[in-house]
Design a protein around this motif. Structure first.
Motif, PDB file in Angstrom:
ATOM      1  N   LYS A  36      19.789  37.163 -69.569  1.00 12.84           N
ATOM      2  CA  LYS A  36      21.224  37.266 -69.846  1.00 12.84           C
ATOM      3  C   LYS A  36      22.055  37.363 -68.578  1.00 12.84           C
ATOM      4  O   LYS A  36      23.281  37.433 -68.630  1.00 12.84           O
ATOM      5  N   LEU A  37      21.383  37.395 -67.426  1.00 12.85           N
ATOM      6  CA  LEU A  37      22.065  37.638 -66.154  1.00 12.85           C
ATOM      7  C   LEU A  37      21.755  36.534 -65.158  1.00 12.85           C
ATOM      8  O   LEU A  37      20.697  35.913 -65.209  1.00 12.85           O
ATOM      9  N   LYS A  38      22.674  36.346 -64.215  1.00 16.71           N
ATOM     10  CA  LYS A  38      22.481  35.378 -63.138  1.00 16.71           C
ATOM     11  C   LYS A  38      22.831  36.093 -61.835  1.00 16.71           C
ATOM     12  O   LYS A  38      23.944  36.623 -61.701  1.00 16.71           O
ATOM     13  N   ALA A  39      21.894  36.138 -60.904  1.00 13.87           N
ATOM     14  CA  ALA A  39      22.155  36.819 -59.633  1.00 13.87           C
ATOM     15  C   ALA A  39      23.310  36.141 -58.900  1.00 13.87           C
ATOM     16  O   ALA A  39      23.406  34.914 -58.877  1.00 13.87           O
ATOM     17  N   VAL A  40      24.203  36.946 -58.340  1.00 13.81           N
ATOM     18  CA  VAL A  40      25.326  36.411 -57.547  1.00 13.81           C
ATOM     19  C   VAL A  40      25.398  37.171 -56.226  1.00 13.81           C
ATOM     20  O   VAL A  40      24.881  38.289 -56.105  1.00 13.81           O
ATOM     21  N   GLU A  41      26.051  36.575 -55.255  1.00 15.36           N
ATOM     22  CA  GLU A  41      26.122  37.151 -53.911  1.00 15.36           C
ATOM     23  C   GLU A  41      26.940  38.430 -53.863  1.00 15.36           C
ATOM     24  O   GLU A  41      26.592  39.398 -53.212  1.00 15.36           O
ATOM     25  N   LYS A  42      28.063  38.384 -54.529  1.00 17.67           N
ATOM     26  CA  LYS A  42      29.001  39.503 -54.426  1.00 17.67           C
ATOM     27  C   LYS A  42      29.922  39.546 -55.646  1.00 17.67           C
ATOM     28  O   LYS A  42      29.918  38.615 -56.462  1.00 17.67           O
ATOM     29  N   LEU A  43      30.696  40.611 -55.755  1.00 14.21           N
ATOM     30  CA  LEU A  43      31.697  40.695 -56.814  1.00 14.21           C
ATOM     31  C   LEU A  43      32.849  39.739 -56.504  1.00 14.21           C
ATOM     32  O   LEU A  43      33.104  39.411 -55.334  1.00 14.21           O
ATOM     33  N   ASN A  44      33.555  39.300 -57.511  1.00 18.66           N
ATOM     34  CA  ASN A  44      34.738  38.456 -57.296  1.00 18.66           C
ATOM     35  C   ASN A  44      35.925  39.257 -56.775  1.00 18.66           C
ATOM     36  O   ASN A  44      36.662  38.793 -55.910  1.00 18.66           O
ATOM     37  N   VAL A  45      36.115  40.438 -57.347  1.00 19.47           N
ATOM     38  CA  VAL A  45      37.306  41.238 -57.013  1.00 19.47           C
ATOM     39  C   VAL A  45      36.858  42.476 -56.248  1.00 19.47           C
ATOM     40  O   VAL A  45      36.056  43.273 -56.745  1.00 19.47           O
ATOM     41  N   GLU A  46      37.359  42.629 -55.029  1.00 17.40           N
ATOM     42  CA  GLU A  46      36.944  43.772 -54.206  1.00 17.40           C
ATOM     43  C   GLU A  46      38.171  44.525 -53.730  1.00 17.40           C
ATOM     44  O   GLU A  46      39.010  43.986 -53.010  1.00 17.40           O
ATOM     45  N   PHE A  47      38.264  45.797 -54.117  1.00 12.78           N
ATOM     46  CA  PHE A  47      39.346  46.648 -53.615  1.00 12.78           C
ATOM     47  C   PHE A  47      38.978  47.161 -52.232  1.00 12.78           C
ATOM     48  O   PHE A  47      37.801  47.227 -51.867  1.00 12.78           O
ATOM     49  N   ASP A  48      39.985  47.555 -51.463  1.00 12.06           N
ATOM     50  CA  ASP A  48      39.766  48.271 -50.208  1.00 12.06           C
ATOM     51  C   ASP A  48      38.917  49.512 -50.520  1.00 12.06           C
ATOM     52  O   ASP A  48      39.276  50.309 -51.380  1.00 12.06           O
ATOM     53  N   ALA A  49      37.822  49.667 -49.797  1.00 14.05           N
ATOM     54  CA  ALA A  49      36.898  50.762 -50.098  1.00 14.05           C
ATOM     55  C   ALA A  49      37.167  52.014 -49.278  1.00 14.05           C
ATOM     56  O   ALA A  49      36.440  53.003 -49.374  1.00 14.05           O
ATOM     57  N   GLY A  50      38.212  52.008 -48.472  1.00 11.29           N
ATOM     58  CA  GLY A  50      38.599  53.206 -47.737  1.00 11.29           C
ATOM     59  C   GLY A  50      39.227  54.223 -48.669  1.00 11.29           C
ATOM     60  O   GLY A  50      39.396  53.975 -49.866  1.00 11.29           O
ATOM     61  N   ASP A  51      39.602  55.366 -48.108  1.00 12.70           N
ATOM     62  CA  ASP A  51      40.261  56.384 -48.929  1.00 12.70           C
ATOM     63  C   ASP A  51      41.551  55.836 -49.533  1.00 12.70           C
ATOM     64  O   ASP A  51      42.246  55.003 -48.929  1.00 12.70           O
ATOM     65  N   LEU A  52      41.868  56.320 -50.718  1.00  8.91           N
ATOM     66  CA  LEU A  52      43.112  55.937 -51.386  1.00  8.91           C
ATOM     67  C   LEU A  52      44.052  57.147 -51.344  1.00  8.91           C
ATOM     68  O   LEU A  52      43.814  58.151 -52.021  1.00  8.91           O
ATOM     69  N   ALA A  53      45.094  57.050 -50.513  1.00  5.85           N
ATOM     70  CA  ALA A  53      45.986  58.192 -50.287  1.00  5.85           C
ATOM     71  C   ALA A  53      47.052  58.264 -51.382  1.00  5.85           C
ATOM     72  O   ALA A  53      48.264  58.235 -51.120  1.00  5.85           O
ATOM     73  N   ARG A  54      46.573  58.361 -52.615  1.00  3.08           N
ATOM     74  CA  ARG A  54      47.462  58.482 -53.778  1.00  3.08           C
ATOM     75  C   ARG A  54      46.827  59.438 -54.790  1.00  3.08           C
ATOM     76  O   ARG A  54      45.624  59.696 -54.739  1.00  3.08           O
ATOM     77  N   ILE A  55      47.656  59.905 -55.702  1.00  5.23           N
ATOM     78  CA  ILE A  55      47.118  60.675 -56.814  1.00  5.23           C
ATOM     79  C   ILE A  55      46.486  59.703 -57.801  1.00  5.23           C
ATOM     80  O   ILE A  55      47.101  58.701 -58.174  1.00  5.23           O
ATOM     81  N   ILE A  56      45.236  59.975 -58.170  1.00  2.28           N
ATOM     82  CA  ILE A  56      44.494  59.050 -59.029  1.00  2.28           C
ATOM     83  C   ILE A  56      44.131  59.650 -60.389  1.00  2.28           C
ATOM     84  O   ILE A  56      43.673  58.935 -61.270  1.00  2.28           O
TER      85      ILE A  56
END
Lengths: 242, 242, 242
Positions: free
Chosen positions: A143-163
């Motif tokens: 049911k799966l196909k290996a892929v190199e990476k995700l399509n959508v990547e957020f900045d992985a640094g700290d998020l200086a906001r209330i979450i």
């Protein structure tokens, strides 16, 4: 162990329907409701919350993670193995922060559809089945196909906001590793630091590093969110001294 | 059976993190979410609620009870065995009402710390591990020290105040054993008695003895809390006649 | 599998007390919290929600269904077997819609009382025990009396009203099988159709057929209930064209 983190809410029937499907495909597996109140539709908050929680869970844990306002459109559905833990969810950035912060990651695109697939509830009809199969040890290669990476990547640094704002009114941010002498502000107020609630006066506001490693605002025996009008998305200023 | 009674809220991630720890140390034990909405920070309400619930659960049950605004300060952490049921929590009065109402009690102070102990989440890092060990039958002698009594003891008599308001708007008090001919007032209103909802008119207020033995105010098909502006902490007047 | 659908709320202690009783009488059975926020006292909404959910669950499932404002009065307590699934609850119409839509039904009146029966919590003291016994395969012949039909039967056709509002603000109706070219209105507004959220603009309202087959109103990344002031009980107009 299958861990649920969604914006489905605890009071609605979505979690129960999803668990019924998990029970069918992984009948003897423990399911943990970690958080069903990720701010609604907010994959960005969800990504930082997921990254903060993941390390507290044992190797082999399967995170079924769904904050998916694009359900039914062309966004991909993915599986990620990151430093020994599994993540199943939409490819809309939700899995990308814990992915980028992990040393060893692998990714697969889900290229399978069940016979009956609701247009609006892939959590129940698609993600739950894949997560259950992984949890039982029967990796669904077909049911799966290996892929190199995700399509959508957020900045992985700290998020200086209330979450996230919890029911005590405590406001979580996406900021990690803040030393106690830093100058920390939000909503125009500079907060003092404390390690815990009982060391500040009743009704006094403060910031602390919380139990999953994130900077958090609170009021001793009070409600920080209503006292300072803090809400999800508000920016946070952290000045590290020296 | 491990029973959870806390002020952690159902919607936040605290319960899930705590259950993950329970699953690690007592993997096959049933965990019951009894109440996660004890009025926040209110160990006094919590103590009277815990005392009302406890007798409904089987011998050997382990109550993991956490309403703990002093977490991280010098208050003790304790284990209590009371009439065959176990209670684990902070020594801030929370366990004291059921303790004082029991015939046979023993107490231990937790004098152990895990390697990693969050300053603000002893429920997950400390209490859950002790509760899990007790539930599995491996009493953690090495982590406990027998003590004569609790440090903080609330008055164990009835509490003539509103201690909980449920989502129907029903207002629970800490008053027990009220005969149906008593004169009962709150918020300046004297309420009539009924045994159940369907015996009063639609929209009519009344008091009754609820399913855990506490005096409760309700409105048939309505909301007593909003109708009479009842809130947690409000005094209640009970005049027993004859 | 025992499935709970009630108006008990998730945050109050009622569900935990009920599960404690289920654990006593059916210790190894999975219990699913499907929905505890049926609109309070609203057996009519509950009946249409139960009918929509039931078919998604496996044969042999036991639905413990309690929306019971008449608890403690003379209404009957019943068991129904409908197309291979079990239903336990009050005879106030709650079970009647799924019953009428099923091909093969049998009914029993519960003519037994436990030694201790709270006047206001038959869910815990009566229904839970019967449901647990059925789930374990020990059908409680001695506690039940076969009857021809339910006493209270709601109209089993579609209910053209809003019957539930979820935490996203989406408004569910009791209307099934609506083709995409129908003209659908509520609160004086005619809504467009979409199959899912991502195919309409951000903030735009639409109707769709939801994951349990009911017509539902939503706003993409918004709250339909607050945007259009939709509330439970509001009428819905569906004009099928052709």
């Amino acid at each position: 162990m299958i861990i649920l983190i969604t914006d489905y809410g605890m009071v609605d029937p979505y979690v129960g329907m999803l668990k019924s499907r998990l029970a069918e495909f992984a009948p003897s597996h423990l399911v943990i409701d970690l958080l069903h109140d990720v701010p609604v539709f907010n994959a960005h908050s969800g990504a930082h919350l997921l990254a903060a929680f993941a390390n507290g869970f044992p190797m082999g844990s399967v995170f079924l993670s769904v904050v998916d306002p694009g359900v039914g459109t062309e966004r991909d559905a993915v599986v990620m193995l990151a430093d020994g833990r599994w993540f199943v969810g939409p490819d809309n950035g939700l899995l990308s922060v814990i992915g980028a912060r992990s040393v060893d990651t692998r990714h697969w695109r889900i290229n399978w559809q069940p016979e009956v697939l609701s247009k609006t509830f892939h959590g129940r009809d698609l993600f739950a089945i894949i997560a259950a199969e992984i949890a039982t040890g029967h990796f669904p290669h077909d049911k799966l196909k290996a892929v190199e990476k995700l399509n959508v990547e957020f900045d992985a640094g700290d998020l200086a906001r209330i979450i996230y704002i919890d029911h005590f009114g405590n406001a979580w941010t996406g900021v990690r590793n803040v030393p106690s002498n830093a100058r920390v502000s939000a909503a125009g107020v500079t907060f003092k630091h404390s390690t815990c609630f009982g060391f500040v006066g009743k009704g006094e506001g403060f910031w602390f590093m919380n139990s999953v490693g994130l900077l958090e605002f609170a009021v001793n025996r009070g409600n920080a969110s209503s006292t300072y009008r803090l809400k999800v998305g508000d920016p946070v200023l952290v000045e590290r001294l020296n």
